[in-house]
Enzyme design. Structure first.
Site, PDB file in Angstrom:
ATOM      1  N   ASP A  89      -8.825   0.545   6.279  1.00 46.18           N
ATOM      2  CA  ASP A  89      -7.906   0.314   7.394  1.00 46.18           C
ATOM      3  C   ASP A  89      -8.508   0.838   8.702  1.00 46.18           C
ATOM      4  O   ASP A  89      -8.607   0.129   9.702  1.00 46.18           O
ATOM      5  CB  ASP A  89      -6.567   1.023   7.098  1.00 46.18           C
ATOM      6  CG  ASP A  89      -5.497   0.710   8.132  1.00 46.18           C
ATOM      7  OD1 ASP A  89      -5.782  -0.028   9.091  1.00 46.18           O
ATOM      8  OD2 ASP A  89      -4.359   1.213   7.995  1.00 46.18           O
TER       9      ASP A  89
ATOM     10  N   ASP B 284       0.849  -1.189   0.000  1.00 48.54           N
ATOM     11  CA  ASP B 284       0.000   0.000   0.000  1.00 48.54           C
ATOM     12  C   ASP B 284       0.894   1.251   0.000  1.00 48.54           C
ATOM     13  O   ASP B 284       1.852   1.328   0.770  1.00 48.54           O
ATOM     14  CB  ASP B 284      -0.861  -0.048   1.276  1.00 48.54           C
ATOM     15  CG  ASP B 284      -1.967   0.987   1.291  1.00 48.54           C
ATOM     16  OD1 ASP B 284      -2.379   1.442   0.208  1.00 48.54           O
ATOM     17  OD2 ASP B 284      -2.426   1.318   2.401  1.00 48.54           O
TER      18      ASP B 284
HETATM   19  P1  13P Z   1      -9.051   4.469   5.668  1.00 57.20           P
HETATM   20  O1  13P Z   1      -8.186   5.278   6.576  1.00 57.20           O
HETATM   21  O2  13P Z   1     -10.301   5.197   5.303  1.00 57.20           O
HETATM   22  O3  13P Z   1      -9.321   3.120   6.216  1.00 57.20           O
HETATM   23  O4  13P Z   1      -8.248   4.281   4.297  1.00 57.20           O
HETATM   24  C1  13P Z   1      -7.256   3.306   4.179  1.00 57.20           C
HETATM   25  C2  13P Z   1      -6.460   3.455   2.938  1.00 57.20           C
HETATM   26  O5  13P Z   1      -6.796   4.146   1.993  1.00 57.20           O
HETATM   27  C3  13P Z   1      -5.207   2.686   2.875  1.00 57.20           C
HETATM   28  O6  13P Z   1      -4.477   2.943   1.725  1.00 57.20           O
HETATM   29  O1  G3H Z   2      -2.170   4.528   3.965  1.00 51.99           O
HETATM   30  C1  G3H Z   2      -3.003   4.376   4.808  1.00 51.99           C
HETATM   31  C2  G3H Z   2      -3.186   3.185   5.615  1.00 51.99           C
HETATM   32  O2  G3H Z   2      -4.220   3.400   6.529  1.00 51.99           O
HETATM   33  C3  G3H Z   2      -1.922   2.719   6.281  1.00 51.99           C
HETATM   34  O3  G3H Z   2      -1.578   3.531   7.335  1.00 51.99           O
HETATM   35  O4  G3H Z   2       0.822   4.167   7.081  1.00 51.99           O
HETATM   36  O5  G3H Z   2      -0.300   4.142   9.328  1.00 51.99           O
HETATM   37  O6  G3H Z   2       0.246   2.011   8.164  1.00 51.99           O
HETATM   38  P1  G3H Z   2      -0.115   3.469   8.006  1.00 51.99           P
HETATM   39 ZN    ZN Z   3      -4.613   4.910   0.930  1.00 53.60          ZN
END
Ligand code: 13P
Ligand code: G3H
Ligand code: ZN
Length: 345
Positions: free
Chosen positions: A277, A83
């Site tokens: 997330d 991600d």
């Molecule tokens: P949320 O914070 O809305 O769950 O989005 C997660 C996300 O886009 C991770 O890449």
């Molecule tokens: O990019 C957004 C996701 O919620 C991941 O969050 O970078 O805190 O792991 P993070």
């Molecule tokens: Zn995202």
């Protein structure tokens, strides 16, 4: 079943008009929650790890946990996705560590904060698609910056997001530019900016079309009917999860997320991957707070991690059902990334 490329799942989702939740993980319990939810709903799975998650859990642990999931649930196709990769180097190291899909987020510079320009975005994304496709690995790109259409700000709640004020043009993906971007980079999926942001504090009331531009998704899909679209920042931030956290000593400000029915509307217009997330984080935190508040004498981690895992599982199941991915797992013929190389030739 081997871990599979994301393109395989998104092509199937497009052929059958459903969306797939892409669920973030940082530890074993979160992976278990997703896998149990997928098993109970017979869903194909996208598990994703941010750069922060990879650092927190360490690539070796993560890789082995994902391979364990594939071993334990042989009938479920599972994608392991990076991600918000911030650079080609991050994406390449993900591929070396067993990821079957990567996101090159070139909408921001390598620092994950500074909005980039179109030429930079094309350059880094193209570099990643060339390297990834040679291995059969899928690639998601992003055009436009996540952030609020009201304040003009990207959020940095989780350390990733644009800094400073963004213009409306930066906050809304342009359909014509999207078409050029997909053509120039050959990405498998495109994340678009429509007014969503990461974290719990997305909207100050139930979002209308003014702040959540679902019509922009429709316009992009019209221009690019064969492109798999991705919605980031798509947690729904359910009221009941906010209430549980606050009931047991938490201090969340009242907030609104992306309503599930808006996501379902997106799915009708080409959205195939939906990133979630925050909802998992809320579910876990609420469950742990409840145990701590009601049974302060407990100190065995299993006493609170088990209900936390269960609470996340319920959120995952609800999203899998709502997005339409439930029931499809056995209909997808697995293909390893190695065999998938020929897809791009
Ligand atoms: P949320 O914070 O809305 O769950 O989005 C997660 C996300 O886009 C991770 O890449
Ligand atoms: O990019 C957004 C996701 O919620 C991941 O969050 O970078 O805190 O792991 P993070
Ligand atoms: Zn995202």
């Amino acid at each position: 079943m081997p871990l599979v490329p994301m393109r395989l799942l998104l092509d199937h989702a497009a052929e059958n008009n459903y969306g797939v939740a892409a669920l973030n993980v940082n530890n074993m319990e979160q992976i278990q929650a997703i896998m149990e939810a997928a098993q109970e709903t017979e869903s194909p799975v996208i598990v994703q790890a941010s750069r922060g998650a990879r650092k927190y859990s360490q690539d070796n642990y993560l890789r082995h946990l994902m391979l364990a999931a594939a071993e334990l649930y042989p009938s479920l196709p599972i994608v392991m996705h990076q991600d918000h990769g911030n650079s080609p180097a991050t994406c390449k190291s993900a591929i070396e560590n067993g990821f079957t899909s990567v996101m090159m987020d070139g909408s921001l510079g390598e620092d994950g904060k500074t909005p980039s320009d179109y030429a930079y975005n094309v350059k880094v994304t193209k570099e990643v698609t060339e390297a990834a496709h040679a291995q059969g690995v899928s690639v998601e790109g992003e055009l436009g910056c996540l952030g609020s259409l009201v304040t003009g700000e990207g959020e940095k709640e989780d350390g990733h997001g644009a800094e400073g004020k963004l213009t409306r043009d930066q906050l809304l993906t342009d359909p014509e530019e999207a078409a050029q971007f997909v053509e120039a980079t050959n990405v498998d999926a495109l994340a678009v900016a429509i007014g969503t942001s990461h974290g719990a504090y997305k909207f100050t009331s139930k979002p209308t079309g003014e702040v959540l531009a679902m019509d922009r998704i429709e316009a992009i899909h019209k221009r690019l009917p064969n492109c798999h679209l991705v919605m980031h920042g798509s947690s729904s931030v359910p009221q009941e999860l906010q209430d549980i956290i606050n009931k047991y000593g938490g201090k969340l400000r009242q907030t609104w997320g992306v309503p599930v029915e808006e996501i379902q509307r997106g799915i009708k217009h080409g959205v195939r991957k939906i990133n979630v997330d925050t909802d998992s984080r809320l579910a876990i935190t609420g469950a742990i707070r409840k145990v701590f508040a009601e049974s302060p004498e407990k100190f065995d981690p299993r006493d609170y991690l088990k209900p936390a895992r269960e609470a996340m599982k319920e959120v995952c199941k609800a999203r899998m059902i709502a997005f339409g991915q439930a029931g499809w797992a056995s209909k997808i013929k697995p293909v390893s990334i190695d065999k998938y190389k020929s897809y791009y030739k």
